[in-house]
Write a protein that holds these residues in place. Structure first.
Motif, PDB file in Angstrom:
ATOM      1  N   GLU A   5     -23.194 -16.533  13.512  1.00  0.00           N
ATOM      2  CA  GLU A   5     -22.727 -17.427  14.572  1.00  0.00           C
ATOM      3  C   GLU A   5     -23.784 -17.558  15.672  1.00  0.00           C
ATOM      4  O   GLU A   5     -24.023 -18.656  16.177  1.00  0.00           O
ATOM      5  CB  GLU A   5     -21.412 -16.913  15.159  1.00  0.00           C
ATOM      6  CG  GLU A   5     -20.254 -16.985  14.183  1.00  0.00           C
ATOM      7  CD  GLU A   5     -19.014 -16.273  14.680  1.00  0.00           C
ATOM      8  OE1 GLU A   5     -17.934 -16.872  14.582  1.00  0.00           O
ATOM      9  OE2 GLU A   5     -19.128 -15.117  15.166  1.00  0.00           O
ATOM     10  N   LEU A  62     -20.032 -12.567  19.123  1.00  0.00           N
ATOM     11  CA  LEU A  62     -20.303 -13.389  17.945  1.00  0.00           C
ATOM     12  C   LEU A  62     -20.968 -12.583  16.841  1.00  0.00           C
ATOM     13  O   LEU A  62     -21.712 -11.634  17.096  1.00  0.00           O
ATOM     14  CB  LEU A  62     -21.222 -14.557  18.319  1.00  0.00           C
ATOM     15  CG  LEU A  62     -20.695 -15.573  19.322  1.00  0.00           C
ATOM     16  CD1 LEU A  62     -21.711 -16.701  19.486  1.00  0.00           C
ATOM     17  CD2 LEU A  62     -19.345 -16.122  18.906  1.00  0.00           C
ATOM     18  N   GLY A 105     -20.790 -16.230  24.099  1.00  0.00           N
ATOM     19  CA  GLY A 105     -21.171 -15.514  22.886  1.00  0.00           C
ATOM     20  C   GLY A 105     -21.102 -14.007  23.070  1.00  0.00           C
ATOM     21  O   GLY A 105     -20.624 -13.281  22.197  1.00  0.00           O
ATOM     22  N   VAL A 155     -17.646 -22.669  16.389  1.00  0.00           N
ATOM     23  CA  VAL A 155     -17.829 -21.242  16.674  1.00  0.00           C
ATOM     24  C   VAL A 155     -16.861 -20.760  17.740  1.00  0.00           C
ATOM     25  O   VAL A 155     -16.214 -19.723  17.593  1.00  0.00           O
ATOM     26  CB  VAL A 155     -19.291 -20.963  17.088  1.00  0.00           C
ATOM     27  CG1 VAL A 155     -19.463 -19.539  17.602  1.00  0.00           C
ATOM     28  CG2 VAL A 155     -20.244 -21.222  15.914  1.00  0.00           C
TER      29      VAL A 155
END
Length: 136
Positions: free
Chosen positions: A63, A59, A54, A124
């Motif tokens: 998300e 992100l 992430g 994602v």
């Protein structure tokens, strides 16, 4: 003459101590589960990988929200499963079909949540990982 505020009831500090103690018990429970449950070690490693990905991919806020909720839900399911297994073992140390069913259903709940979290992860991270591979 300045208006004085009513005194705070004496029980307020005791209430805070009780709330603080309940957090302590909760952290102790998570720690105990981490020390004894191999599945939680896997979840901890996966959480680290997901957090690293992430950060790497930067992100969006929504998300992160989806990922954090999915990770948290898997951890919650695993902790509840661990608690159910402990209680079942306490009340039914010998094999009993209902005890086995309770443990199987609790483990199934973890599986369902883990699969849902995997779906979130694919939604994602999938396109980003796909693009890294130079495919498409």
């Amino acid at each position: 003459m300045p208006e004085s505020k009513p005194p705070i009831p004496r029980r307020f500090p005791a209430l805070l101590r009780k709330r603080a103690a309940s957090f302590g018990y909760a952290f102790r429970g998570v720690g105990a589960a981490l020390r004894t449950e191999v599945h939680l070690w896997f979840h901890a490693a996966a959480t680290g990988v997901v957090a690293g990905l992430g950060l790497y991919f930067g992100l969006e806020r929504w998300e992160w929200a989806a990922v954090v909720l999915a990770v948290g839900a898997v951890w919650c399911a695993e902790l509840v499963n661990t608690a159910i297994e402990a209680v079942v073992n306490l009340v039914s140390p010998d094999y009993h079909p209902l005890a086995g069913r309770a443990k199987d259903v609790a483990a199934g709940a973890v599986l369902v949540m883990a699969l849902a979290a995997l779906a979130v992860g694919l939604l994602v991270f999938g396109p980003r990982l796909w693009a890294l591979g130079g495919i498409g």
